[in-house]
Write a protein that holds these residues in place. Structure first.
Motif, PDB file in Angstrom:
ATOM      1  N   ALA A 161       0.814  -1.213   0.000  1.00  0.00           N
ATOM      2  CA  ALA A 161       0.000   0.000   0.000  1.00  0.00           C
ATOM      3  C   ALA A 161       0.850   1.266   0.000  1.00  0.00           C
ATOM      4  O   ALA A 161       0.309   2.377   0.021  1.00  0.00           O
ATOM      5  CB  ALA A 161      -0.934   0.000   1.207  1.00  0.00           C
ATOM      6  N   GLY A 162       2.180   1.099  -0.006  1.00  0.00           N
ATOM      7  CA  GLY A 162       3.069   2.249  -0.127  1.00  0.00           C
ATOM      8  C   GLY A 162       3.663   2.758   1.164  1.00  0.00           C
ATOM      9  O   GLY A 162       4.339   3.794   1.159  1.00  0.00           O
ATOM     10  N   PHE A 163       3.467   2.050   2.271  1.00  0.00           N
ATOM     11  CA  PHE A 163       4.060   2.474   3.527  1.00  0.00           C
ATOM     12  C   PHE A 163       5.516   2.004   3.624  1.00  0.00           C
ATOM     13  O   PHE A 163       5.822   0.870   3.242  1.00  0.00           O
ATOM     14  CB  PHE A 163       3.264   1.914   4.710  1.00  0.00           C
ATOM     15  CG  PHE A 163       1.873   2.470   4.822  1.00  0.00           C
ATOM     16  CD1 PHE A 163       1.648   3.690   5.439  1.00  0.00           C
ATOM     17  CD2 PHE A 163       0.787   1.784   4.294  1.00  0.00           C
ATOM     18  CE1 PHE A 163       0.362   4.216   5.544  1.00  0.00           C
ATOM     19  CE2 PHE A 163      -0.498   2.298   4.394  1.00  0.00           C
ATOM     20  CZ  PHE A 163      -0.711   3.516   5.018  1.00  0.00           C
ATOM     21  N   GLN A 164       6.387   2.869   4.103  1.00  0.00           N
ATOM     22  CA  GLN A 164       7.797   2.528   4.291  1.00  0.00           C
ATOM     23  C   GLN A 164       7.942   1.772   5.613  1.00  0.00           C
ATOM     24  O   GLN A 164       8.174   2.352   6.667  1.00  0.00           O
ATOM     25  CB  GLN A 164       8.648   3.797   4.293  1.00  0.00           C
ATOM     26  CG  GLN A 164       8.553   4.606   3.013  1.00  0.00           C
ATOM     27  CD  GLN A 164       9.015   3.812   1.798  1.00  0.00           C
ATOM     28  OE1 GLN A 164      10.081   3.182   1.823  1.00  0.00           O
ATOM     29  NE2 GLN A 164       8.225   3.836   0.732  1.00  0.00           N
ATOM     30  N   MET A 165       7.786   0.458   5.545  1.00  0.00           N
ATOM     31  CA  MET A 165       7.632  -0.313   6.766  1.00  0.00           C
ATOM     32  C   MET A 165       8.905  -0.470   7.581  1.00  0.00           C
ATOM     33  O   MET A 165       8.844  -0.855   8.746  1.00  0.00           O
ATOM     34  CB  MET A 165       7.037  -1.683   6.434  1.00  0.00           C
ATOM     35  CG  MET A 165       5.615  -1.597   5.901  1.00  0.00           C
ATOM     36  SD  MET A 165       4.526  -0.600   6.973  1.00  0.00           S
ATOM     37  CE  MET A 165       4.328  -1.679   8.385  1.00  0.00           C
TER      38      MET A 165
END
Length: 239
Positions: A161-165
């Motif tokens: 989803a595009g989160f920089q985990m």
């Protein structure tokens, strides 16, 4: 009962387990009539309801039907207590003083993945002309990173989803995600100023003043019946 300082003309709150969603006790703590309490049946979606005068004029049964599957409510109606229920998920409250409008958002991990906080701020902008940089917000009691152990498949959904985990995951036996920090990021991405966001340090999993679905969920009975733990309510009343 926790109260937040979001502005002069709003009472914003989170109940503890002594009140939960007990309407009689809750309404005794808030400046509203017993018939003026609204909260949805949440299903971990990104659906948002605008609570306006037309909605409030509906019969109770129809109003409840329209709030089925809703995970955030926004309103500019005064004298009505509105909120969302949680028991480890993250409650997010936002107040727009310029337009005297507010939001109560239920951000479990599924809602967080689909960016319900960002979408709610966008709906407020469309509905009221809200400018996020003029808003204040509170992230209430919810499960902490230290307690929120997940499978790698959950981390992968956030990454997709595009989160920089790498910023929001620590590895123990399994990954642990910081849901509060990710929802704070969504508030910042929407345009809120960091100084206008408060984050509760309460971990509902370890703090027994609050309900915790992970701590309290019992296994199904022999007949398949599932006993769910209670819920706390986070919301607001506009004056």
């Amino acid at each position: 009962m926790i109260y937040y300082n979001l502005g002069e003309n709003i009472t914003s709150f989170t109940t503890d387990r002594t009140i939960g969603r007990d309407e009689t006790r809750l309404l005794g703590c808030l400046p509203v009539h017993a018939s003026r309490l609204v909260y949805p049946h949440q299903t971990h979606t990104d659906r948002i309801a605008v609570i306006d005068s037309q909605m409030l004029s509906l019969p109770v049964s129809e109003c409840k039907a329209r709030l089925e599957g809703i995970d955030a409510v926004i309103s500019d109606q005064c004298g009505v207590a509105m909120g969302i229920s949680t028991a480890d998920c993250i409650p997010v409250l936002v107040y727009d003083a310029a337009h005297h409008a507010a939001a109560a958002i239920h951000a479990g991990w599924r809602g967080t993945v689909v960016r319900i906080v960002e979408k709610t701020l966008a709906v407020m902008a469309d509905t009221y002309g809200t400018v996020p940089s003029q808003c204040v917000a509170a992230i209430g009691p919810g499960i902490s990173q230290d307690s929120f152990e997940v499978g790698q498949e959950v981390v992968d959904q956030f990454a997709e989803a595009g989160f920089q985990m790498d910023q929001y995951v620590i590895m123990k036996r399994k990954p642990h995600i910081d849901l509060k920090a990710i929802n704070r990021e969504q508030l910042l991405n929407s345009g809120l100023e960091a100084c206008n966001i408060t984050v509760s340090d309460v971990d509902t999993y370890t703090d027994e003043r609050f309900f915790s679905a992970r701590r309290e969920q019992l296994p199904p009975a022999a007949d398949g019946t599932v006993v769910k733990c209670g819920r706390i309510l986070s919301g607001f009343v506009l004056a």
